[in-house]
Design an enzyme around this catalytic site. Structure first.
Site, PDB file in Angstrom:
ATOM      1  CG  HIS A  29      -2.025  -0.975   1.186  1.00 37.78           C
ATOM      2  ND1 HIS A  29      -1.834  -2.297   1.446  1.00 37.78           N
ATOM      3  CD2 HIS A  29      -3.350  -0.823   0.902  1.00 37.78           C
ATOM      4  CE1 HIS A  29      -2.993  -2.934   1.343  1.00 37.78           C
ATOM      5  NE2 HIS A  29      -3.928  -2.067   1.011  1.00 37.78           N
TER       6      HIS A  29
ATOM      7  N   GLY B  45       4.091   3.508  30.877  1.00 35.09           N
ATOM      8  CA  GLY B  45       4.833   2.426  31.542  1.00 35.09           C
ATOM      9  C   GLY B  45       5.054   1.266  30.594  1.00 35.09           C
TER      10      GLY B  45
HETATM   11  C1  LIG Z   1       4.183  -3.850  27.623  1.00 35.55           C
HETATM   12  C2  LIG Z   1       4.089  -4.116  29.098  1.00 35.55           C
HETATM   13  N1  LIG Z   1       3.730  -5.348  29.536  1.00 35.55           N
HETATM   14  C3  LIG Z   1       3.668  -5.616  30.862  1.00 35.55           C
HETATM   15  C4  LIG Z   1       3.924  -4.633  31.796  1.00 35.55           C
HETATM   16  C5  LIG Z   1       3.831  -4.941  33.312  1.00 35.55           C
HETATM   17  N2  LIG Z   1       5.178  -4.980  33.910  1.00 35.55           N
HETATM   18  C6  LIG Z   1       5.702  -3.916  34.569  1.00 35.55           C
HETATM   19  S1  LIG Z   1       7.213  -4.199  35.181  1.00 35.55           S
HETATM   20  C7  LIG Z   1       7.237  -5.763  34.592  1.00 35.55           C
HETATM   21  C8  LIG Z   1       8.440  -6.660  34.800  1.00 35.55           C
HETATM   22  C9  LIG Z   1       9.614  -6.282  33.939  1.00 35.55           C
HETATM   23  O1  LIG Z   1      10.582  -7.327  33.904  1.00 35.55           O
HETATM   24  P1  LIG Z   1      11.991  -7.137  33.229  1.00 35.55           P
HETATM   25  O2  LIG Z   1      11.866  -6.473  31.915  1.00 35.55           O
HETATM   26  O3  LIG Z   1      12.686  -8.451  33.237  1.00 35.55           O
HETATM   27  O4  LIG Z   1      12.717  -6.110  34.196  1.00 35.55           O
HETATM   28  P2  LIG Z   1      13.101  -6.333  35.731  1.00 35.55           P
HETATM   29  O5  LIG Z   1      11.974  -5.789  36.552  1.00 35.55           O
HETATM   30  O6  LIG Z   1      13.277  -7.808  35.928  1.00 35.55           O
HETATM   31  O7  LIG Z   1      14.349  -5.575  35.906  1.00 35.55           O
HETATM   32  C10 LIG Z   1       6.032  -6.050  33.930  1.00 35.55           C
HETATM   33  C11 LIG Z   1       5.726  -7.361  33.291  1.00 35.55           C
HETATM   34  C12 LIG Z   1       4.228  -3.336  31.288  1.00 35.55           C
HETATM   35  N3  LIG Z   1       4.458  -2.304  32.101  1.00 35.55           N
HETATM   36  N4  LIG Z   1       4.339  -3.134  29.954  1.00 35.55           N
END
Ligand SMILES: Cc1ncc(C[n+]2csc(CCOP(=O)(O)OP(=O)(O)O)c2C)c(N)n1
Ligand SMILES: [Mg+2]
Length: 587
Positions: free
Chosen positions: A29, A418
């Site tokens: 497209h 977030g």
């Molecule tokens: C797209 C998305 N999916 C899910 C979440 C929910 N969430 C917030 S923090 C988190 C954990 C993140 O894990 P990681 O990337 O391994 O970082 P860590 O906290 O282990 O350092 C999740 C799943 C979000 N904020 N955004």
């Protein structure tokens, strides 16, 4: 008479706006536009997912201050881009999404890749239009830029049906608009400016909280000058980091430094708060606000709707932040302001404690790498003017606290959506915008999975970014939160286990390295930065250490009750955080 198609019109208008790069994923497209990009030498950065292309346009704006452009195909291309657009919308980031569309002529005949794109995009854009006449493409694209950058910035969507885009019309019938937006920034009223300066003269403990409005007004120099002229401490949110260098004695990190809890027993918190281009939201309004309830608040914002949202304010000024600061500097330059010595001393002590709160974790010891040690090793290895992108739950918070931002637009992280998964796309946009700068990205192992295939985009588009994956083998922030609420061993859907991301990245054309000892971090990162190739360093870290922000979030009752009530402290990330940083093994 020469004829041109809609693709040619679009690209000429983009050129007029100074656009030289487009982030995209192909769809038939759009072929008229690709052809014109080729003819005009625009750089087409092709991605592996439309979400990433949209995040890149967003990241481009965050690091350059100018709107980025993403282009996606009809139907699934547009729906895939939705998260990227929503992320920009929630943070008021200017970007242009160009979407293909099924032919106008086939509406309601079940053509391929047709869905109500306008209905999907309208709620998450500042402005969205579908073009129905080929010769009006330049007019609509010019309007798209005007909407993206004027007033409060934001994402815009322009939909181009394939029959409109591919049609050819006489060149003479096409008008390419010029001078279609104001070049004069809106300024403050004289009385309001005088009132603001009077209150600043009266204040004993003033503070400026600066946000994205300062960065998008390109007002870093004016902000620093105003702080110096008036001896006013400045705190910034993520989008404004570096607008005053974090090495400057008047920069005190995130908004948390003025939290009333920290100043409760020491003569009171801020008595005047100037909000500069930052909305009153999660950390500045409501019951967890860092702004003392009895402080006078002056809010300067380009968007009248934002003034007074979420909190009572004493003085609202609708103005471009740059223009406000220029006029305020002019008015303040021949005046004397209180040195605020006692207040600055107190803030310095807090800043110092924040900077050193992880010192114990920096020493060599047995066991897995402490995340504070990891980010410390990274921060000391990177060039001081590197661009740093932080993605992931606890990972982003660790990096945010360890990095010293010295320039605006060079620290990118999460905002109000977030949204995990922004890291690689943001970093790639930064590298495309600043090819001669070090671009570093840190990402949680969970978040890494969301746009992992962009390592391939990096390799094939020659965008050598250095990426660290903080591998705690879990969705750390989520898992720690569950354990704080439910007890150790009672988590659900938050375990990841060991994954060899470095090998997967190698398969996508990057170089990979596994790191399990703290002493190997700096050498691995140095090699990656010097290699001229995209790199993935997979660092295995201690899964039991809880980042202070996670503890604060759960103890503040935002996400449920905590097992113990820790004491509040101020972090440099604008949030209320805690002094805790040990190897906390949950029982
Ligand atoms: C797209 C998305 N999916 C899910 C979440 C929910 N969430 C917030 S923090 C988190 C954990 C993140 O894990 P990681 O990337 O391994 O970082 P860590 O906290 O282990 O350092 C999740 C799943 C979000 N904020 N955004
Ligand atoms: Mg993790």
């Amino acid at each position: 008479m020469a004829k041109i198609d809609g693709g040619e019109m679009l690209v000429r208008t983009l050129e007029q706006e100074g656009v030289r790069e487009i982030f995209t994923l192909h769809g038939g497209h759009l072929d008229a536009i690709y052809a014109a990009c080729g003819a005009h030498g625009l750089r087409v950065i092709d991605t592996r997912h439309e979400q990433a292309a949209a995040h890149m346009a967003d990241g481009w704006a965050r690091t350059t201050g100018r709107p980025g452009v993403a282009m996606v195909t009809a139907g699934p291309g547009v729906t895939d881009a939705v998260t990227g657009v929503a992320n920009a919308f929630m943070d008021s980031i200017p970007m242009i999404l160009i979407g293909g569309r099924s032919p106008l002529a086939d509406d309601d005949k079940l053509p391929l890749q047709a869905v109500d794109q306008m209905g999907i995009l309208r709620p998450i854009t500042k402005w969205a239009r579908s073009v129905t006449h080929t010769e009006r493409i330049p007019e609509y694209l010019a309007a798209a830029f005007r909407h993206a950058v004027s007033g409060r910035p934001g994402p815009v969507f322009l939909e181009l049906p394939i029959d409109v885009l591919f049609a050819r019309v006489d060149e003479e019938r096409v008008e390419f608009p010029k001078d279609y937006r104001s070049k004069e920034p809106a300024g403050p009223g004289r009385a309001a400016l005088a009132q603001a300066l009077n209150w600043l003269r009266e204040a004993k403990r003033p503070a400026i909280l600066a946000g994205g409005g300062v960065w998008f007004a390109q007002a870093a120099t004016e902000l620093t000058r105003f702080a110096e002229l008036t001896n006013t401490p400045v705190m910034t949110n993520a989008k404004a980091r570096g607008s005053i260098s974090e090495e400057h004695p008047l920069c005190f990190g995130g908004f948390g430094a003025i939290h009333p809890a920290i100043h409760a027993n020491s003569g009171g918190g801020a008595d005047l708060v100037i909000l500069l281009g930052t909305r009153i939201g999660l950390f500045t309004g409501g019951r967890n606000s860092v702004i003392p309830g009895d402080a006078r608040v002056i809010q300067v914002d380009i968007e009248p709707e934002e003034i007074g949202r979420n909190r009572k304010i004493e003085l609202g000024i609708v103005s471009d932040c740059g223009e406000f600061l220029r006029q305020a500097c002019e008015a303040a330059k021949n005046e004397r302001f209180d040195p605020h010595a006692e207040w600055l001393e107190r803030l310095s002590a807090i800043r110092n404690a924040t900077r050193h709160r992880f010192d114990d974790a920096l020493k060599d010891g047995p066991g897995p790498i402490h995340p504070a040690r990891m980010v410390h090793e990274i921060a000391k290895t990177l060039s001081p003017d590197a661009i740093v992108v932080a993605d992931g739950g606890e990972t982003a918070a660790w990096m945010s606290n360890a990095w010293t931002a010295r320039h605006p637009g060079r620290f990118l992280t999460h905002g109000y959506l977030g949204c995990l998964g922004t890291g690689l796309p943001f970093a790639l946009a930064c590298k495309a915008a600043h090819p001669d700068k070090q671009v570093f990205c840190i990402v949680g192992d969970g978040s890494a999975g969301l746009n992992f295939s962009e390592f391939h985009t990096a390799a094939k588009n020659n965008l050598p970014i250095a990426v660290v994956i903080n591998n705690d083998q879990q969705w750390g922030m989520s898992k720690h939160g569950q354990e704080l609420m439910w007890g150790k061993g009672r988590s659900m859907a938050t375990e990841l286990g060991m994954v060899h991301y470095e090998r997967a990245a190698e398969g996508l054309g990057a170089q990979g390295k596994l790191v399990e000892r703290a002493a190997d971090i700096a050498p691995a990162l140095k090699r990656a930065l010097a290699s001229g190739r995209p790199a993935c360093i997979n660092i295995v870290t201690d899964r039991d250490v809880i980042e202070p922000g996670t503890l604060a979030m759960y103890s503040a009752g935002l996400a449920g009750p905590a097992k113990e009530k820790p004491k509040a402290d101020a972090g440099s990330d604008g949030e209320t955080t805690l002094p805790y940083y040990g190897r906390r093994k949950l029982d």
